[in-house]
Design a protein around this motif. Structure first.
Motif, PDB file in Angstrom:
ATOM      1  N   GLU A  71       0.819  -1.211   0.000  1.00 52.90           N
ATOM      2  CA  GLU A  71       0.000   0.000   0.000  1.00 52.90           C
ATOM      3  C   GLU A  71       0.858   1.270   0.000  1.00 52.90           C
ATOM      4  N   THR A  72       2.155   1.118   0.018  1.00 50.65           N
ATOM      5  CA  THR A  72       3.119   2.240   0.167  1.00 50.65           C
ATOM      6  C   THR A  72       2.643   3.200   1.255  1.00 50.65           C
ATOM      7  N   SER A  73       2.336   2.603   2.412  1.00 49.44           N
ATOM      8  CA  SER A  73       1.839   3.431   3.516  1.00 49.44           C
ATOM      9  C   SER A  73       2.668   3.221   4.765  1.00 49.44           C
ATOM     10  N   PHE A  74       2.603   4.190   5.640  1.00 52.60           N
ATOM     11  CA  PHE A  74       3.322   4.145   6.914  1.00 52.60           C
ATOM     12  C   PHE A  74       2.511   4.975   7.903  1.00 52.60           C
ATOM     13  N   HIS A  75       1.332   4.493   8.236  1.00 55.29           N
ATOM     14  CA  HIS A  75       0.406   5.233   9.095  1.00 55.29           C
ATOM     15  C   HIS A  75       0.834   5.177  10.560  1.00 55.29           C
ATOM     16  N   LEU A  76       0.632   6.270  11.255  1.00 55.60           N
ATOM     17  CA  LEU A  76       1.001   6.408  12.664  1.00 55.60           C
ATOM     18  C   LEU A  76      -0.249   6.239  13.525  1.00 55.60           C
ATOM     19  N   THR A  77      -0.137   5.442  14.571  1.00 52.05           N
ATOM     20  CA  THR A  77      -1.289   5.207  15.441  1.00 52.05           C
ATOM     21  C   THR A  77      -0.886   5.289  16.906  1.00 52.05           C
ATOM     22  N   LYS A  78      -1.915   5.531  17.733  1.00 53.05           N
ATOM     23  CA  LYS A  78      -1.752   5.488  19.176  1.00 53.05           C
ATOM     24  C   LYS A  78      -3.094   5.077  19.745  1.00 53.05           C
ATOM     25  N   PRO A  79      -3.144   4.131  20.675  1.00 55.74           N
ATOM     26  CA  PRO A  79      -4.433   3.617  21.147  1.00 55.74           C
ATOM     27  C   PRO A  79      -5.267   4.652  21.892  1.00 55.74           C
ATOM     28  N   SER A  80      -4.593   5.557  22.615  1.00 52.44           N
ATOM     29  CA  SER A  80      -5.329   6.467  23.476  1.00 52.44           C
ATOM     30  C   SER A  80      -4.616   7.827  23.504  1.00 52.44           C
ATOM     31  N   ALA A  81      -5.269   8.836  22.965  1.00 49.93           N
ATOM     32  CA  ALA A  81      -4.647  10.157  22.870  1.00 49.93           C
ATOM     33  C   ALA A  81      -4.564  10.843  24.223  1.00 49.93           C
TER      34      ALA A  81
END
Lengths: 112, 114
Positions: A71-81
């Motif tokens: 997908e040529t992606s590198f998404h950033l995540t965090k469970p709880s802001a």
């Protein structure tokens, strides 16, 4: 040519809810990928980096990102802001370690 | 270690004036960079250097010159400042160690050209 697209210029979440900041890249090589964070009136700080090891990368402050080549992606995540996460986030691609191409940035707002 | 430092932190210039921004790093890094940051445009590379005595143009080099006479210092010069050069300037350095390259940034220099 290398380029980085950050799909959202501004993301707003409530404290305690998940964060997703999206990044897509184009590169002729197998690149290294980074996420940097910039708090207001501050310099840039490295959150995490992908350098062809594990595709799921864990960074500081509970952030992680997943490299998806198909997908040529590198998404950033965090469970709880958290309120302290409010900042500008930059996705960066480095095709061969000399040049670093920055995305335009995503501003994250965290609402109480 | 101080990391990457930038001098000055803030400067106001009149159109046509000249100035030099100094970047210093104490990590023995080979590579150094100068970026400018403008609203909605992320960071854009002005010039970079892959070693002492070498420099190369980045994405937006016009109106700027650089020098890397010592490995630890990277100077950015504006010979004749223009209002379009009002921006925040960031210096960074990096070192190639296998595939573990990471950039380290200075705190930035805010430049206002009137």
């Amino acid at each position: 040519a290398q380029s980085v697209t950050q799909l959202d210029s501004h993301v707003s979440v409530s404290e305690g809810t998940p964060v997703l900041l999206r990044c897509n890249y184009s590169s002729s090589y197998s690149p290294s990928l980074f996420w940097y964070v910039q708090h207001p009136n501050k310099g840039l700080q490295l959150l995490l980096k992908y350098t062809s090891a594990a595709t799921l990368v864990k960074g500081i402050n509970g952030f992680e990102a997943e490299f998806k080549k198909s997908e040529t992606s590198f998404h950033l995540t965090k469970p709880s802001a958290h309120m302290s996460d409010a900042a500008e986030y930059f996705c960066v691609v480095s095709p061969y370690g000399q040049n670093f191409v920055f995305g335009p940035g995503t501003r994250l707002s965290v609402l109480p | 270690n101080a990391g990457v430092t930038q001098t000055p932190k803030f400067r106001v210039l009149k159109t046509g004036q000249s100035m030099t921004l100094l970047c210093a790093q104490d990590m023995n890094h080979e590579y150094m960079y100068w970026y400018r940051q403008d609203p909605g445009m992320g960071l854009r590379l002005i010039h970079y250097s892959v070693g002492e005595g070498t420099t190369a143009k980045g994405e937006v080099p016009d109106g700027y010159n650089v020098s890397r006479l010592k490995k630890q210092n990277f100077l950015l010069g504006l010979e004749s400042a223009a209002p379009s050069q009002t921006s925040v300037y960031f210096c960074a350095s990096s070192s190639i160690q296998g595939s573990q390259e990471t950039q380290y940034f200075g705190p930035g220099t805010r430049l206002l050209v009137l």
